[in-house]
Scaffold this motif. Sequence first.
Motif, PDB file in Angstrom:
ATOM      1  N   ASP A 107       0.822  -1.207   0.000  1.00 55.15           N
ATOM      2  CA  ASP A 107       0.000   0.000   0.000  1.00 55.15           C
ATOM      3  C   ASP A 107       0.860   1.263   0.000  1.00 55.15           C
ATOM      4  O   ASP A 107       0.494   2.269  -0.604  1.00 55.15           O
ATOM      5  CB  ASP A 107      -0.913   0.003   1.233  1.00 55.15           C
ATOM      6  N   PHE A 108       1.997   1.192   0.690  1.00 56.91           N
ATOM      7  CA  PHE A 108       2.942   2.306   0.730  1.00 56.91           C
ATOM      8  C   PHE A 108       4.356   1.773   0.518  1.00 56.91           C
ATOM      9  O   PHE A 108       4.699   0.704   1.028  1.00 56.91           O
ATOM     10  CB  PHE A 108       2.904   3.041   2.082  1.00 56.91           C
ATOM     11  N   ILE A 109       5.152   2.524  -0.222  1.00 57.77           N
ATOM     12  CA  ILE A 109       6.577   2.238  -0.371  1.00 57.77           C
ATOM     13  C   ILE A 109       7.331   3.477   0.072  1.00 57.77           C
ATOM     14  O   ILE A 109       7.124   4.570  -0.484  1.00 57.77           O
ATOM     15  CB  ILE A 109       6.951   1.889  -1.821  1.00 57.77           C
ATOM     16  N   ILE A 110       8.181   3.311   1.076  1.00 60.46           N
ATOM     17  CA  ILE A 110       9.024   4.404   1.551  1.00 60.46           C
ATOM     18  C   ILE A 110      10.454   4.076   1.155  1.00 60.46           C
ATOM     19  O   ILE A 110      11.016   3.066   1.589  1.00 60.46           O
ATOM     20  CB  ILE A 110       8.929   4.578   3.078  1.00 60.46           C
ATOM     21  N   SER A 111      11.053   4.913   0.328  1.00 56.03           N
ATOM     22  CA  SER A 111      12.386   4.635  -0.221  1.00 56.03           C
ATOM     23  C   SER A 111      13.390   5.683   0.234  1.00 56.03           C
ATOM     24  O   SER A 111      13.117   6.890   0.171  1.00 56.03           O
ATOM     25  CB  SER A 111      12.327   4.617  -1.747  1.00 56.03           C
ATOM     26  N   THR A 112      14.559   5.228   0.671  1.00 53.30           N
ATOM     27  CA  THR A 112      15.629   6.145   1.070  1.00 53.30           C
ATOM     28  C   THR A 112      16.797   6.112   0.086  1.00 53.30           C
ATOM     29  O   THR A 112      17.889   6.558   0.419  1.00 53.30           O
ATOM     30  CB  THR A 112      16.139   5.820   2.489  1.00 53.30           C
ATOM     31  N   ALA A 131       0.843   1.295  -5.143  1.00 48.86           N
ATOM     32  CA  ALA A 131       1.310   1.825  -3.859  1.00 48.86           C
ATOM     33  C   ALA A 131       1.573   3.320  -3.927  1.00 48.86           C
ATOM     34  O   ALA A 131       1.980   3.858  -4.957  1.00 48.86           O
ATOM     35  CB  ALA A 131       2.583   1.096  -3.442  1.00 48.86           C
ATOM     36  N   LYS A 132       1.345   3.994  -2.802  1.00 51.58           N
ATOM     37  CA  LYS A 132       1.799   5.370  -2.664  1.00 51.58           C
ATOM     38  C   LYS A 132       3.313   5.332  -2.446  1.00 51.58           C
ATOM     39  O   LYS A 132       3.809   4.566  -1.607  1.00 51.58           O
ATOM     40  CB  LYS A 132       1.134   6.044  -1.467  1.00 51.58           C
ATOM     41  N   LEU A 133       4.044   6.157  -3.183  1.00 51.67           N
ATOM     42  CA  LEU A 133       5.506   6.144  -3.121  1.00 51.67           C
ATOM     43  C   LEU A 133       6.010   7.396  -2.423  1.00 51.67           C
ATOM     44  O   LEU A 133       5.739   8.516  -2.863  1.00 51.67           O
ATOM     45  CB  LEU A 133       6.101   6.055  -4.520  1.00 51.67           C
ATOM     46  N   ILE A 134       6.735   7.192  -1.332  1.00 50.65           N
ATOM     47  CA  ILE A 134       7.326   8.284  -0.559  1.00 50.65           C
ATOM     48  C   ILE A 134       8.840   8.180  -0.690  1.00 50.65           C
ATOM     49  O   ILE A 134       9.445   7.183  -0.291  1.00 50.65           O
ATOM     50  CB  ILE A 134       6.927   8.189   0.929  1.00 50.65           C
TER      51      ILE A 134
END
Length: 363
Positions: A107-112, A131-134
């Motif tokens: 549902d969400f992807i948080i990428s650094t 997915a929402k991409l942050i």
Amino acid sequence: MKVLITYASAGAGHRRAAEAIYDYLKANRKDLELELVDILPFAGCFFRFCYNSGYPFLVHHAIWLWGFFFWMTENPLTRWLSRKSALIANYLGCHKFIGYLIKERFDFIISTHFLNSELAANLKLKNKIQAKLITVITDFGVHPFWVSGGTDFYIAASGLTRDKLLNMRVSDDKIQVYGIPFSSSFVQTQNRDQLAAKFGIDPSKFTVLVMTGSFGSGPLEKIAEGLCAHAQVLVVCAKNKKLFSRLQKRKLQNVKVFGFVNNAEELMAVSDIIITKPGGSSIAEFLNMGLFPVFISAIPGQEQENIRILARYGVGYAPKNIKQIKELIIELKDNPQKLLGLKKNIGQLARPFACQEIASVIR
């Protein structure tokens, strides 16, 4: 909700930022199903070798070549070619990771890391994932590789970072200035006297912490030599075993030597100033500990841009040689009011609630 926090282990800063977000969400958001994933184990052998070994080799043995690559990928005249080439190489080298993203239906992807962000953004544009991409930018500058069309939110380190994103035509409603995430251990109150006793140092002496990341690179030994008669010096050699051995044998007055450490926050808590490399995650950590930085051994590109941006906030110095470092440290030691004034500038950049604010985006 399923949430992926993903990074690339080429460089410790991207990993530390991802781990900080994961740890915060795990402790505070029981409603989330979390995964913490390094992209490189999904990559092909040659691709993984380039990331794990190519970058360290260039920055230690061919820094001019790294600077050229950075310029070529940032310059508008050559950016289109380098971006297209990188996109093809990334797709071929990381097809297993692409398959993983499609299969898991997050549902969400948080990428650094920009690599992970670009792959996920392209899948979104092709409607292969929803997915929402942050994207969490782990430097104060913004290389064009960080910007991808399918990204929903960008987390920026500072107001000037936000301005750079706006100049790259990222819409304002997609940018939040929450800072670079870091471990909660860097905001906990520490007792200087107790920690000084633990390390066997004098808490009343002006103390300089010298640390330059996991490789222990730079002129650490010469800095220790130059400062030991004027201040208490803590030198973190990290993985540089040869440097650690030499300094241990020399037993310089007022110098305490450490190898690889996992308690950097404690060393920061007993120090008055830090001499370090300007990596984005490291900056976030020591700024939130209230330490004023002196920068050395900056890598061309992202680290030099970090120095330029911090300088606009009145934070940090970048002396050109050991003599200037020594003169600067003595000046700040002898003028505590000046150092106190410089530390006040840190408040413009410190973001103690970075992880909490990033978590607020997930609804």
